[in-house]
Design an enzyme around this catalytic site. Structure first.
Site, PDB file in Angstrom:
ATOM      1  N   LEU A  40       0.714  -0.733  -0.209  1.00 46.87           N
ATOM      2  CA  LEU A  40      -0.195   0.246   0.093  1.00 46.87           C
ATOM      3  C   LEU A  40       1.379   1.582   0.177  1.00 46.87           C
ATOM      4  O   LEU A  40       2.113   1.431   0.814  1.00 46.87           O
ATOM      5  CB  LEU A  40      -0.825   0.367   1.376  1.00 46.87           C
ATOM      6  CG  LEU A  40      -1.944  -0.619   1.366  1.00 46.87           C
ATOM      7  CD1 LEU A  40      -2.664  -0.623   2.820  1.00 46.87           C
ATOM      8  CD2 LEU A  40      -2.841  -1.110   0.429  1.00 46.87           C
ATOM      9  N   ASP A  41       0.470   2.197  -0.748  1.00 46.76           N
ATOM     10  CA  ASP A  41       0.845   3.395  -0.683  1.00 46.76           C
ATOM     11  C   ASP A  41       1.576   3.718   1.036  1.00 46.76           C
ATOM     12  O   ASP A  41       0.217   3.893   1.503  1.00 46.76           O
ATOM     13  CB  ASP A  41       0.611   4.702  -1.294  1.00 46.76           C
ATOM     14  CG  ASP A  41       0.722   4.086  -3.099  1.00 46.76           C
ATOM     15  OD1 ASP A  41       1.842   3.544  -3.382  1.00 46.76           O
ATOM     16  OD2 ASP A  41       0.115   4.432  -3.844  1.00 46.76           O
ATOM     17  N   PRO A  42       1.657   4.616   1.119  1.00 44.17           N
ATOM     18  CA  PRO A  42       2.233   5.022   2.523  1.00 44.17           C
ATOM     19  C   PRO A  42       0.708   6.183   2.988  1.00 44.17           C
ATOM     20  O   PRO A  42       0.410   5.946   4.116  1.00 44.17           O
ATOM     21  CB  PRO A  42       3.418   6.667   1.781  1.00 44.17           C
ATOM     22  CG  PRO A  42       4.062   5.774   1.265  1.00 44.17           C
ATOM     23  CD  PRO A  42       2.977   5.530  -0.243  1.00 44.17           C
ATOM     24  N   MET A  43       0.017   6.956   1.377  1.00 46.99           N
ATOM     25  CA  MET A  43      -0.841   7.487   2.776  1.00 46.99           C
ATOM     26  C   MET A  43      -1.951   6.752   2.307  1.00 46.99           C
ATOM     27  O   MET A  43      -3.348   7.385   2.919  1.00 46.99           O
ATOM     28  CB  MET A  43      -1.130   8.891   1.605  1.00 46.99           C
ATOM     29  CG  MET A  43      -0.096   9.952   2.408  1.00 46.99           C
ATOM     30  SD  MET A  43       0.564   9.988   3.623  1.00 46.99           S
ATOM     31  CE  MET A  43      -1.074  10.456   4.633  1.00 46.99           C
ATOM     32  N   VAL A  44      -1.797   5.327   2.037  1.00 51.77           N
ATOM     33  CA  VAL A  44      -3.241   4.523   1.971  1.00 51.77           C
ATOM     34  C   VAL A  44      -3.549   3.459   3.447  1.00 51.77           C
ATOM     35  O   VAL A  44      -2.346   3.584   3.962  1.00 51.77           O
ATOM     36  CB  VAL A  44      -3.301   3.510   0.532  1.00 51.77           C
ATOM     37  CG1 VAL A  44      -4.399   3.189   0.527  1.00 51.77           C
ATOM     38  CG2 VAL A  44      -2.718   4.440  -1.066  1.00 51.77           C
TER      39      VAL A  44
END
Length: 297
Positions: A40-44
Site C-alpha cells: 500500500l502507498d504510504p498515505m493509503v
C-alpha cells in the site's frame, strides 16, 4: 529444535508509514521474519497482510489476491450524480492502465479487470466509490480516467483497502493492539495474540488442493516430488498451475507446481503429479514413510 512462528497477521495500516515499515515493526514486535502481501502507498490505509516465518514463502500467491477499496474521488467541476453513476458504470470490466509516475514499477500500458464499481455517495465534487478489482490495479489512475471521462478532470483524494482475497477489515488489528497482545503473551496470557495470528491455511483457500497420505508428508517436506502413490485425493487443476499440498487433517504442507492436469492424477498410482516449490511445514512433523535404497556394491 525450536519451531519458527509461522502464520499471517492482518494489520490495519494507518496513513503515513510505508508497507515495508509496517512489516518491519511487526517483525520487531514479534521477533520473527516478516513479509507483506500487497503493498500500500504510504498515505493509503487499510488491510495489509503481513506473513510471518515460513509464511513469507507464499508472498507471490498473496500478491495476486483480488482487492477491494473505498476511495474518495475529487472532481474539478460540478457534475450531476446521474451522469457520475452512468460514467462510473462504464469502467466495470477490462480497462487499460498505465501506472502513475510516482509508482515504483515500469510505466508500461497494461490491462486490469474491475470486477465491480459502485458510487456510494456524492457530496458536492466529492464522490465516494467502492471498487473490487484485480491485483495490480491503480486506483489513482482509475480516478484520473473517470474525471477525464466526465469532462471535468479529477483526482484520488483518499483511499482505503477494505479487503484482500479472503481477508477483510474484520480480521485486521492495529500495531498497538498487536504490541499489547504480545506483551500479555510474554506475561503468560497468549490468548489474544493467538487469535491475531491466523493459520497459513487461511491464505490458500482458493488454490486447488492435493491431499497427501501421511506416509508421503515427510518426503514432500524434504523436497521430494509427489507421485500418485502418495496422494489420497486431488482437486481440479491444469498442468503448470499452483497447487496446495495438504495433510488429511487439513494442515498446509506447502505449495507445488502441477506436472500434469488433474484429469491425469490417479491417487494410489505411479507417476509424478507435482513438484514442491514452497515448503511450509518442518520435516519430522509426520513419521517417515520412505527408506533410502542401499547402494549396489
Amino acid at each position: 529444535m525450536t519451531t519458527e512462528l509461522s502464520g499471517i497477521v492482518v494489520i490495519d495500516k494507518p496513513p503515513g508509514p510505508t508497507s515495508h515499515e509496517v512489516a518491519a515493526w511487526v517483525r520487531d514486535i514479534l521477533g520473527v521474519r516478516t513479509g507483506q502481501g500487497g503493498t500500500l502507498d504510504p498515505m493509503v490505509s487499510g488491510v495489509l497482510i503481513v506473513m510471518l516465518g515460513r509464511g513469507v514463502k507464499i508472498a507471490e500467491h498473496l500478491l495476486a489476491h483480488e482487492k477491494e477499496y473505498i476511495c474518495v474521488l475529487e472532481l474539478h467541476g460540478d457534475v450531476p450524480r446521474e451522469k457520475i453513476e452512468e460514467t462510473v458504470a462504464e469502467f466495470q470490466g477490462r480497462i487499460y492502465q498505465r501506472p502513475p509516475r510516482r509508482s515504483a514499477v515500469k510505466r508500461a500500458l497494461r490491462i486490469r479487470t474491475i470486477y465491480a464499481i459502485e458510487v456510494l455517495d456524492v457530496e458536492g465534487r466529492l464522490v465516494l466509490l467502492r471498487v473490487r478489482c484485480e491485483a495490480g490495479t491503480y486506483i489513482r489512475s482509475l480516478c484520473v480516467h473517470i474525471g477525464l471521462a466526465l469532462g471535468v478532470r479529477g483526482q484520488m483524494a483518499e483511499l482505503r483497502r477494505t479487503s484482500s482475497g479472503g481477508f477483510t477489515e474484520a480480521d485486521a488489528h492495529t500495531l498497538h493492539e498487536l504490541a499489547d497482545a504480545k506483551a500479555r503473551a510474554d506475561e503468560g496470557d497468549p490468548e489474544a495474540l493467538g487469535k491475531m495470528i491466523l493459520p497459513l491455511e487461511r491464505a490458500v483457500g482458493e488454490i486447488p488442493r492435493i491431499v497427501l497420505r501421511d506416509t508421503a508428508v515427510d518426503a514432500v517436506c524434504r523436497g521430494a516430488q509427489l507421485a500418485g502413490a502418495g496422494i489420497l485425493s486431488c482437486g481440479t487443476f491444469a498442468k503448470g498451475e499452483t497447487v496446495a499440498f495438504m495433510t488429511e487433517a487439513g494442515e498446509i504442507v506447502g505449495l507445488g507446481t502441477a506436472r500434469v492436469g488433474s484429469d491425469r492424477c490417479k491417487p494410489g498410482k505411479h507417476g509424478i503429479v507435482a513438484r514442491p516449490k514452497s515448503n511450509l511445514m518442518d520435516p519430522g512433523r509426520y513419521p517417515r514413510g520412505w527408506t533410502k535404497k542401499s547402494r549396489v556394491k
